[in-house]
Design an enzyme around this catalytic site. Structure first.
Site, PDB file in Angstrom:
ATOM      1  N   GLU A 177     -21.345  29.679 -27.826  1.00 37.93           N
ATOM      2  CA  GLU A 177     -21.055  29.108 -26.548  1.00 37.93           C
ATOM      3  C   GLU A 177     -22.586  29.419 -25.932  1.00 37.93           C
ATOM      4  OE1 GLU A 177     -18.634  31.469 -23.908  1.00 37.93           O
ATOM      5  OE2 GLU A 177     -18.819  29.876 -22.224  1.00 37.93           O
ATOM      6  N   ASP A 219     -20.063  34.204 -13.045  1.00 39.86           N
ATOM      7  CA  ASP A 219     -20.919  35.020 -13.825  1.00 39.86           C
ATOM      8  C   ASP A 219     -21.267  36.350 -13.400  1.00 39.86           C
ATOM      9  OD1 ASP A 219     -21.330  34.051 -16.710  1.00 39.86           O
ATOM     10  OD2 ASP A 219     -21.925  32.266 -15.362  1.00 39.86           O
TER      11      ASP A 219
END
Lengths: 267, 109
Positions: A49, A60
């Protein structure tokens, strides 16, 4: 056949989960990112990824945010990242799915972005800030090209939406193990195994699990039920820790760490 | 949004915290597109100067955001007839900005 589908088929016969390390493209630089991808593959990672750094990420936590910031400050552009992916493709057929913000896709336009991504050798995208109701056009385009738009399911996703997302899903489903953002955690939620089992009953498509998966013990626990184990922040923390050291040293340390997680996941 | 070719948000600056933002909402964008409103810009220096003028002449300390509107009014008013009425929206109080203005003018408080 798309490399992601092929990989999951292969793993199904081996009865092993996929190990999917996440790394930010361009931290500490793109040459290292390329070498890390190859190192992860050598150590047994199944899918990569690849995070395309974004100025305003929504999903995030602090570790990945900081890595995005470092990569952007170095002047990392999408075009450079795609060039790096083309370089990887000269040596490796490991499936690569990019995590990218919708803003970056929208700015280029679906068609052009997907064409460029495919030409470089990417196999799919995850777009955390794109609601599944809004992506019909992109989904159809991806389907036509056998490119994969990987969707997220969170512990808070209602059953109705899980059904809808599972029907649209391409490549694999990304199950978010915790309520919240990415980051290293000591402990995964108590109900995570039960939630993964339940989700797997609702869909035929492979289920990979990420967010908070930080240790080889976590990887073992998730790998015993899920089709894939995704580790991001814990790896990025190692990259941050060794970011200023010579490249071979960084690759050595981070590769070693990934190796432990892989042993955990594959039991 | 102010963006680069990859859709990354670009850094912006304004002395006024409320204007230090890289985007414009859909309503303002629409008003501009249909020609209903016209949008102009004011520098940090002009805003601070208007902040001082308004405090001195009216006894009102305007927020730095509103000081931009006053600064433009000071520029615009001499261009039209004295008989015309101008309405300025003074959207907030500038007590919160006194430290920022003092810093800009070189005072220590």
């Amino acid at each position: 056949m798309n490399r992601i589908d092929k990989k999951f088929q292969e793993l199904k016969t081996k009865k092993k989960p996929a190990f999917i390390p996440f790394i930010t493209a361009g931290d500490p630089d793109l040459q290292t990112t390329k070498d890390l991808i190859l190192e992860f593959e050598k150590r047994g990672a199944d899918i990569i990824e690849l995070g395309i750094p974004f100025s305003d990420p929504i999903a995030d936590g602090p570790i990945i945010q900081a890595s995005y910031y470092r990569a952007l400050m170095k002047g990392t552009k999408v075009a450079h990242i795609l060039d790096m992916v083309s370089e990887v493709r000269k040596k490796s057929e490991i499936p690569i799915v990019s995590m990218v913000s919708y803003s970056t896709v929208f700015k280029k336009g679906y068609q052009v972005f997907v064409e460029n991504a495919m030409r470089a050798g990417l196999d799919g995208l995850t777009i955390p800030d794109m609601p599944v109701e809004e992506n019909h056009e992109l989904f159809e385009l991806a389907k036509k090209h056998d490119f994969k738009i990987v969707c997220f399911i969170a512990p808070t996703t209602t059953e109705h939406r899980v059904t809808m997302i599972a029907q649209k899903a391409q490549g694999f489903l990304y199950y978010i193990s915790v309520v919240g953002i990415t980051g290293v955690r000591d402990k995964l939620p108590d109900d995570v195994i039960q939630n993964i089992r339940k989700l797997k009953q609702m869909t035929q498509i492979p289920v990979a699990v990420g967010f908070g998966v930080s240790t080889s013990e976590h990887a073992r626990m998730i790998g015993s039920v899920a089709d894939g184990v995704i580790v991001g922040s814990a790896i990025m923390r190692e990259i941050e820790r060794h970011g200023k050291e010579p490249e071979e040293k960084l690759i050595g340390f981070v590769g070693e760490f990934a190796g432990q997680l892989i042993s955990g996941a594959k039991g | 949004m102010l963006q680069d070719e990859d859709g990354q948000t670009l850094p912006v600056h304004s002395i006024s915290a409320g204007l230090d933002y890289p985007g414009v909402g859909p309503e303002h964008s629409y008003l501009k597109d249909i020609g209903r409103a016209e949008y102009v810009s004011i520098t940090d220096e002009e805003a601070v100067s208007a902040f001082q003028e308004c405090a001195r002449l009216e006894g009102i300390i305007p927020a730095l955001e509103a000081a931009h509107a006053i600064a433009y009014t000071i520029k615009f008013a001499p261009k039209i007839s004295k008989e015309k009425i101008i309405v300025v929206c003074l959207s907030g109080s500038g007590d919160k900005d006194s430290f920022e203005v003092a810093k800009k003018l070189g005072y220590k408080i």
